[in-house]
Write an enzyme that holds these catalytic residues in place. Structure first.
Site: not given
Ligand code: NAD
Length: 350
Positions: A80, A180, A182, A184
Site C-alpha cells: 500500500k 455510504g 459513493g 460502491v
Molecule cells: P466513496 O468515497 O466514493 O463513497 C463513500 C461515501 O460515504 C461518500 O458518499 C461519503 O459522503 C459517505 N460517507 C462518509 N462518511 C459517512 C458517514 N459517517 N455516514 C454516511 N455516509 C458517509 O467511496 P467508495 O469507493 O464507494 O468506497 C466505500 C468504502 O468501500 C470505503 O471504505 C472504501 O475503502 C471501501 N472499498 C472500496 C473499493 C472500491 O472499489 N471503490 C474497494 C474495496 C473497498
C-alpha cells in the site's frame, strides 16, 4: 520511533519513504509480503496529521492487502502507498508523476492503483513514469477502469450468501440499510433493488442520498440513526471502524456485510458480533471485487466474463468461512485471518 517495534509492524518486507521537493511529494510505500507475487494495493492520499500516522496506516493497510489478495486467490502480495496531503488542495499532475518515479524504483515489487483520495485520472499521471500501475481509465470492451462497480458486485453476491446462510432466504422483500452511497454504495443499491430488496440509505452528503431516493425509491434516514433502523442487513460502504463497542449494541440487523475497509475497530469486535448473534462477512473477503478487477487489468488479456467468474467465487469463499466459524465457534473475522495466514504460509513455502 522504532519501525520494527511498532504495534502495526508485522514482519513487513520493505518500507520506502519518498520525498520530492519540486512537487512537494511526501509518500510512504509499505510492502507487507511478496510471498504470493508482486505486492499490490492502492495509493491513498490523506491529510495525515503526522508521518507517524501515515506510516501506521501504510503498515496496517498493506498487511490487509496481503490478506485480501491471498483470500481472493490472486497471484499477488500485499502493499500500500500513502501520500501525505489533502487531495482537494495538494494534487498536481507533477506530484503523481513524481509518485510514479518512486513506485518505479521498486522495479515491480509494488503495483499501485487508485484508493481513497486518488482517482483513475491521477493514476493516468502515475502511468507516465511507471508501468507498475493499474486502475487506469479504459476504452469500451477493455477490462479495468473504476473498480467501484466490481466491488459492488462482489458485495452484492456476498450479501446474498450471508442472508442465505443466516436467514435461509433470498433478498426479495428484505430490508438492507446501506451506509455510504459513493462509488460502491450506489451500484450496490441498484443490484439490491433489482433482487427485490427494500433500501434504507444514509450518506453524509445529502445530495448522494437524494439521488438514490429519486432513482430507486430508497428511504433516506439520518446518518446517525441508520445503525438502529429495523433492517435485516446492515451494509457499511463508507468509513472504517464502524463496528465498535458503541455501535454493535445498537445494531438491529442479523447480517453485517458491506464494502468498507477495516470495519472492525479492534479484533474484539468480531467476537462481540458473534456473541450478539450477528453474522459478519469479513470486509477484505467480501470487498475483493475491485482488486480482482485491478489484477485482471494489470495482467492484461482478460475479459469481463473472466473477471465476473472470479468475483463469483466471493460468495463461495464467504460460505466456507461462515461454516468453519460455526463449526469451531469462532468469529468469522478470526477464521478469515486464519485462512489468509494459511495461504500466505503455503506461498512462502511454495
Ligand atoms: P466513496 O468515497 O466514493 O463513497 C463513500 C461515501 O460515504 C461518500 O458518499 C461519503 O459522503 C459517505 N460517507 C462518509 N462518511 C459517512 C458517514 N459517517 N455516514 C454516511 N455516509 C458517509 O467511496 P467508495 O469507493 O464507494 O468506497 C466505500 C468504502 O468501500 C470505503 O471504505 C472504501 O475503502 C471501501 N472499498 C472500496 C473499493 C472500491 O472499489 N471503490 C474497494 C474495496 C473497498
Amino acid at each position: 520511533m522504532d519501525l520494527f517495534t511498532l504495534p502495526d509492524f508485522d514482519g513487513h518486507e520493505q518500507v520506502l519513504f519518498g520525498h520530492d521537493p519540486a512537487t512537494g511529494l511526501r509518500a510512504i510505500i509499505a510492502i507487507h509480503s511478496t510471498a504470493l507475487g508482486a505486492a499490490a494495493g492502492g495509493c491513498r492520499m490523506w491529510p495525515y496529521p503526522s508521518s507517524d500516522e501515515a506510516l501506521t496506516d501504510a503498515l496496517r493497510l498493506s498487511r490487509g492487502m496481503s490478506y485480501k489478495n491471498a483470500m481472493a486467490e490472486l497471484d499477488l502480495g500485499g502493499g500500500k502507498a500513502v501520500i501525505l496531503g489533502d487531495a482537494r488542495v495538494h494534487k498536481s499532475p507533477a506530484l503523481f508523476a513524481a509518485f510514479g518515479r518512486l513506485v518505479d524504483t521498486l522495479g515491480g515489487r509494488y503495483i499501485t492503483a487508485e484508493d481513497v483520495g486518488t482517482t483513475t485520472v491521477d493514476m493516468q499521471q502515475v502511468a507516465t513514469t511507471t508501468r507498475f500501475v493499474s486502475g487506469l481509465a479504459r476504452g469500451r470492451g477493455e477490462v479495468g477502469g473504476d473498480p467501484g462497480p466490481k466491488t459492488a458486485l462482489g458485495v452484492f453476491l456476498g450479501i446474498q450468501a450471508a442472508v442465505r446462510f443466516q436467514l435461509g432466504r433470498s433478498l426479495d422483500g428484505l430490508t438492507v440499510a446501506v451506509q455510504g452511497l459513493g462509488g460502491v454504495g450506489q451500484p450496490l443499491c441498484r443490484l439490491l433493488v433489482a433482487e427485490g430488496a427494500r433500501l434504507l440509505v444514509a450518506d453524509a452528503r445529502a445530495e448522494q442520498a437524494e439521488r438514490v431516493r429519486e432513482e430507486l425509491g430508497a428511504t433516506v434516514v439520518p446518518a446517525q440513526t441508520l445503525l438502529e433502523q429495523p433492517a435485516e442487513v446492515f451494509a457499511p460502504c463508507a468509513l472504517g471502524a464502524i463496528l465498535n463497542a458503541q455501535s454493535i449494541p445498537r445494531l438491529r440487523a442479523r447480517v453485517v456485510a458491506g464494502a468498507a475497509n477495516n470495519q472492525l475497530a479492534c479484533a474484539n469486535d468480531g467476537e462481540a458480533l458473534m456473541r450478539a448473534g450477528i453474522l459478519y462477512a469479513p470486509d477484505y473477503v467480501i470487498n475483493a471485487g475491485g482488486i480482482i478487477n485491478v489484477a485482471h487489468e494489470y495482467r492484461g488479456g482478460s475479459t469481463e466474463v473472466a473477471v465476473r467468474a472470479a468475483i463469483e467465487k466471493i460468495p463461495e469463499r464467504l460460505t466456507q468461512i461462515f461454516e468453519r466459524a460455526r463449526r469451531d465457534t469462532l468469529p468469522t473475522s478470526t477464521v478469515a485471518d486464519q485462512m489468509a495466514r494459511e495461504r500466505l504460509q503455503a506461498g512462502r513455502q511454495g
